[in-house]
Scaffold this motif. Structure first.
Motif, PDB file in Angstrom:
ATOM      1  N   PHE A 124      30.234  65.833  87.311  1.00  0.00           N
ATOM      2  CA  PHE A 124      29.001  65.126  87.654  1.00  0.00           C
ATOM      3  C   PHE A 124      29.251  63.946  88.605  1.00  0.00           C
ATOM      4  N   LEU A 125      30.413  63.912  89.216  1.00  0.00           N
ATOM      5  CA  LEU A 125      30.652  62.883  90.217  1.00  0.00           C
ATOM      6  C   LEU A 125      29.710  63.075  91.403  1.00  0.00           C
ATOM      7  N   PRO A 126      29.237  61.983  92.044  1.00  0.00           N
ATOM      8  CA  PRO A 126      29.624  60.591  91.815  1.00  0.00           C
ATOM      9  C   PRO A 126      28.817  59.868  90.736  1.00  0.00           C
ATOM     10  N   ALA A 127      27.865  60.560  90.079  1.00  0.00           N
ATOM     11  CA  ALA A 127      27.021  59.894  89.084  1.00  0.00           C
ATOM     12  C   ALA A 127      27.858  59.281  87.963  1.00  0.00           C
ATOM     13  N   THR A 128      28.999  59.919  87.634  1.00  0.00           N
ATOM     14  CA  THR A 128      29.818  59.455  86.515  1.00  0.00           C
ATOM     15  C   THR A 128      30.970  58.555  86.961  1.00  0.00           C
ATOM     16  N   LYS A 129      30.943  58.114  88.191  1.00  0.00           N
ATOM     17  CA  LYS A 129      31.991  57.200  88.651  1.00  0.00           C
ATOM     18  C   LYS A 129      31.976  55.908  87.845  1.00  0.00           C
ATOM     19  N   ALA A 130      30.799  55.381  87.558  1.00  0.00           N
ATOM     20  CA  ALA A 130      30.687  54.133  86.802  1.00  0.00           C
ATOM     21  C   ALA A 130      29.845  54.289  85.541  1.00  0.00           C
ATOM     22  N   THR A 131      29.267  55.474  85.329  1.00  0.00           N
ATOM     23  CA  THR A 131      28.421  55.719  84.164  1.00  0.00           C
ATOM     24  C   THR A 131      29.018  56.837  83.324  1.00  0.00           C
ATOM     25  N   PRO A 132      29.229  56.634  82.026  1.00  0.00           N
ATOM     26  CA  PRO A 132      29.758  57.718  81.195  1.00  0.00           C
ATOM     27  C   PRO A 132      28.852  58.937  81.255  1.00  0.00           C
ATOM     28  N   LYS A 133      29.456  60.113  81.308  1.00  0.00           N
ATOM     29  CA  LYS A 133      28.648  61.337  81.393  1.00  0.00           C
ATOM     30  C   LYS A 133      27.731  61.472  80.183  1.00  0.00           C
ATOM     31  N   GLU A 134      28.164  60.929  79.036  1.00  0.00           N
ATOM     32  CA  GLU A 134      27.357  61.013  77.824  1.00  0.00           C
ATOM     33  C   GLU A 134      26.085  60.184  77.917  1.00  0.00           C
ATOM     34  N   MET A 135      26.041  59.255  78.886  1.00  0.00           N
ATOM     35  CA  MET A 135      24.864  58.414  79.053  1.00  0.00           C
ATOM     36  C   MET A 135      23.887  58.953  80.094  1.00  0.00           C
ATOM     37  N   LEU A 136      24.208  60.090  80.699  1.00  0.00           N
ATOM     38  CA  LEU A 136      23.256  60.683  81.638  1.00  0.00           C
ATOM     39  C   LEU A 136      21.995  61.070  80.874  1.00  0.00           C
ATOM     40  N   PRO A 137      20.820  60.757  81.413  1.00  0.00           N
ATOM     41  CA  PRO A 137      19.584  60.993  80.657  1.00  0.00           C
ATOM     42  C   PRO A 137      19.207  62.461  80.594  1.00  0.00           C
ATOM     43  N   VAL A 138      18.746  62.884  79.431  1.00  0.00           N
ATOM     44  CA  VAL A 138      18.111  64.187  79.257  1.00  0.00           C
ATOM     45  C   VAL A 138      16.657  63.874  78.938  1.00  0.00           C
ATOM     46  N   VAL A 139      15.836  63.967  79.950  1.00  0.00           N
ATOM     47  CA  VAL A 139      14.469  63.439  80.001  1.00  0.00           C
ATOM     48  C   VAL A 139      14.557  61.911  79.927  1.00  0.00           C
ATOM     49  N   ASP A 140      14.380  61.299  78.749  1.00  0.00           N
ATOM     50  CA  ASP A 140      14.402  59.835  78.707  1.00  0.00           C
ATOM     51  C   ASP A 140      15.340  59.285  77.632  1.00  0.00           C
ATOM     52  N   LYS A 141      16.255  60.115  77.140  1.00  0.00           N
ATOM     53  CA  LYS A 141      17.275  59.660  76.208  1.00  0.00           C
ATOM     54  C   LYS A 141      18.629  60.121  76.719  1.00  0.00           C
ATOM     55  N   PRO A 142      19.665  59.308  76.548  1.00  0.00           N
ATOM     56  CA  PRO A 142      20.986  59.785  76.948  1.00  0.00           C
ATOM     57  C   PRO A 142      21.426  60.943  76.067  1.00  0.00           C
ATOM     58  N   ALA A 143      22.221  61.836  76.627  1.00  0.00           N
ATOM     59  CA  ALA A 143      22.654  63.024  75.896  1.00  0.00           C
ATOM     60  C   ALA A 143      23.310  62.661  74.569  1.00  0.00           C
ATOM     61  N   ILE A 144      24.079  61.590  74.548  1.00  0.00           N
ATOM     62  CA  ILE A 144      24.811  61.229  73.336  1.00  0.00           C
ATOM     63  C   ILE A 144      23.879  60.874  72.184  1.00  0.00           C
ATOM     64  N   GLN A 145      22.680  60.383  72.468  1.00  0.00           N
ATOM     65  CA  GLN A 145      21.763  60.028  71.382  1.00  0.00           C
ATOM     66  C   GLN A 145      21.267  61.281  70.666  1.00  0.00           C
ATOM     67  N   TYR A 146      21.045  62.370  71.393  1.00  0.00           N
ATOM     68  CA  TYR A 146      20.656  63.621  70.747  1.00  0.00           C
ATOM     69  C   TYR A 146      21.723  64.055  69.747  1.00  0.00           C
ATOM     70  N   VAL A 147      22.992  63.875  70.115  1.00  0.00           N
ATOM     71  CA  VAL A 147      24.102  64.297  69.255  1.00  0.00           C
ATOM     72  C   VAL A 147      24.151  63.450  67.992  1.00  0.00           C
ATOM     73  N   VAL A 148      24.020  62.141  68.147  1.00  0.00           N
ATOM     74  CA  VAL A 148      24.047  61.251  66.987  1.00  0.00           C
ATOM     75  C   VAL A 148      22.845  61.504  66.092  1.00  0.00           C
ATOM     76  N   GLU A 149      21.683  61.762  66.676  1.00  0.00           N
ATOM     77  CA  GLU A 149      20.498  62.093  65.880  1.00  0.00           C
ATOM     78  C   GLU A 149      20.719  63.364  65.072  1.00  0.00           C
ATOM     79  N   GLU A 150      21.384  64.346  65.658  1.00  0.00           N
ATOM     80  CA  GLU A 150      21.661  65.593  64.944  1.00  0.00           C
ATOM     81  C   GLU A 150      22.574  65.345  63.749  1.00  0.00           C
ATOM     82  N   ALA A 151      23.626  64.549  63.961  1.00  0.00           N
ATOM     83  CA  ALA A 151      24.541  64.241  62.865  1.00  0.00           C
ATOM     84  C   ALA A 151      23.817  63.504  61.753  1.00  0.00           C
TER      85      ALA A 151
END
Length: 307
Positions: free
Chosen positions: A24-51
């Motif tokens: 996902f470069l260059p978007a992930t050069k300074a932003t963790p890939k897990e923080m890329l938004p999926v609609v309006d939440k970062p991907a990592i939040q969906y994972v934590v919500e599932e757990a």
């Protein structure tokens, strides 16, 4: 070899999040890939919500350099909350605060990026001899399809370790770990796993059952990982450790079971699949779906006419 009582409750989850996100470069050069938004939440939040929805209240995130944004996201943002409160924007305030109370969050750095198996290994002290779940952030599982809860149920009944399986086109099996399975009588969606191979060529694959990014592991995996040599890609592969666990007795913390998943999964590890995930989720949103679906229909129709 560490052993475990299969009825010991599963309360802890490990979320590896140390990858560089080079696709996902260059978007992930300074932003963790897990923080890329999926609609309006970062991907990592969906994972934590599932757990959290599966009852896992203690989550260890395995991070690396330049991942501070992950910790900040699950922490309080006092200035922002105060600003939204003064404005009377209760909806945005609620959404900002959602991530803070999901679970007890902990963080540890992986250090050297030596693969998924190594990322799991650094969680040993936190797990403290209990069975635990591992959730990979590239795979988002729809909350209407409680895969993780089913996997925990199987682990509690059968012991050992449990992997999530999905049938894929045989031509795509080289992108996944692959499982050789047989029925075990526990249910139509549960299999005994005899063997696992990391990203085999189609001609070498024992099945078209791919291992996707959800695991419930016996703590015996740690002793196995310590002895696991680097495999495919020069990394310590969790698949190789599970292959060893499949040969061990239940008294040694061995045996591996598979839960077949045929629900809704959103793959955000690939750019094209990431875009498809956003479109699918946006279309299903009550607040965005009607307008977005209308625009999408018009856009696709116009593009087809032009081409």
């Amino acid at each position: 070899m560490t052993t475990t009582n299969p009825r010991m409750p599963v309360t802890k989850a490990v979320v590896p999040a140390a990858g560089l996100g080079t696709r996902f470069l260059p978007a992930t050069k300074a932003t963790p890939k897990e923080m890329l938004p999926v609609v309006d939440k970062p991907a990592i939040q969906y994972v934590v919500e599932e757990a959290a929805a599966a009852g896992l209240s203690d989550i260890l995130m395995v991070t690396g350099r330049n991942k501070r944004a992950l910790e900040d996201h699950f922490d309080r943002a006092y200035e922002l909350e105060e600003l939204l409160s003064r404005k009377g924007d209760a909806d945005k305030l609620r959404r900002v605060q959602e991530s803070v109370s999901l679970a007890n969050m902990h963080y540890v750095r992986q250090g050297d990026p030596k693969g998924l198996g190594h990322a799991v290994l650094v969680a040993e002290q936190h797990v403290a001899g209990q069975p635990f779940a591992v959730l990979l952030g590239d795979d988002l599982i729809d909350p209407r399809d409680p895969l993780l809860a089913r996997m925990i149920e199987v682990q509690q009944e059968l012991g050992g370790s449990v992997v999530a399986l999905m049938e894929v086109d045989p031509a795509q099996i080289h992108l996944y770990g692959c499982a050789a399975v047989k029925a075990n009588g526990f249910g139509p969606d549960v299999f005994h796993v005899n063997d696992l191979i990391e990203k085999p060529e189609p001609a070498e694959a024992p099945s078209n059952y791919a291992v996707i990014g959800r695991y419930v592991l016996d703590p015996a995996v740690f002793e196995v990982l310590k002895k696991t040599e680097p495999g495919r890609g020069g990394e310590i592969q969790l698949t190789d450790a599970l292959r060893t666990l499949a040969t061990l007795s239940p008294e040694e913390g061995g045996q591996v079971h598979g839960v077949l998943f045929d629900g809704r999964r959103y793959d955000t590890g690939d750019r094209a699949d990431y875009l498809r995930a956003i479109v699918r989720l946006a279309c299903e949103r009550e607040d965005l779906g009607p307008e977005f679906r209308g625009w999408l229909k018009d856009f696709v129709g116009t593009e087809m006419q032009q081409n």
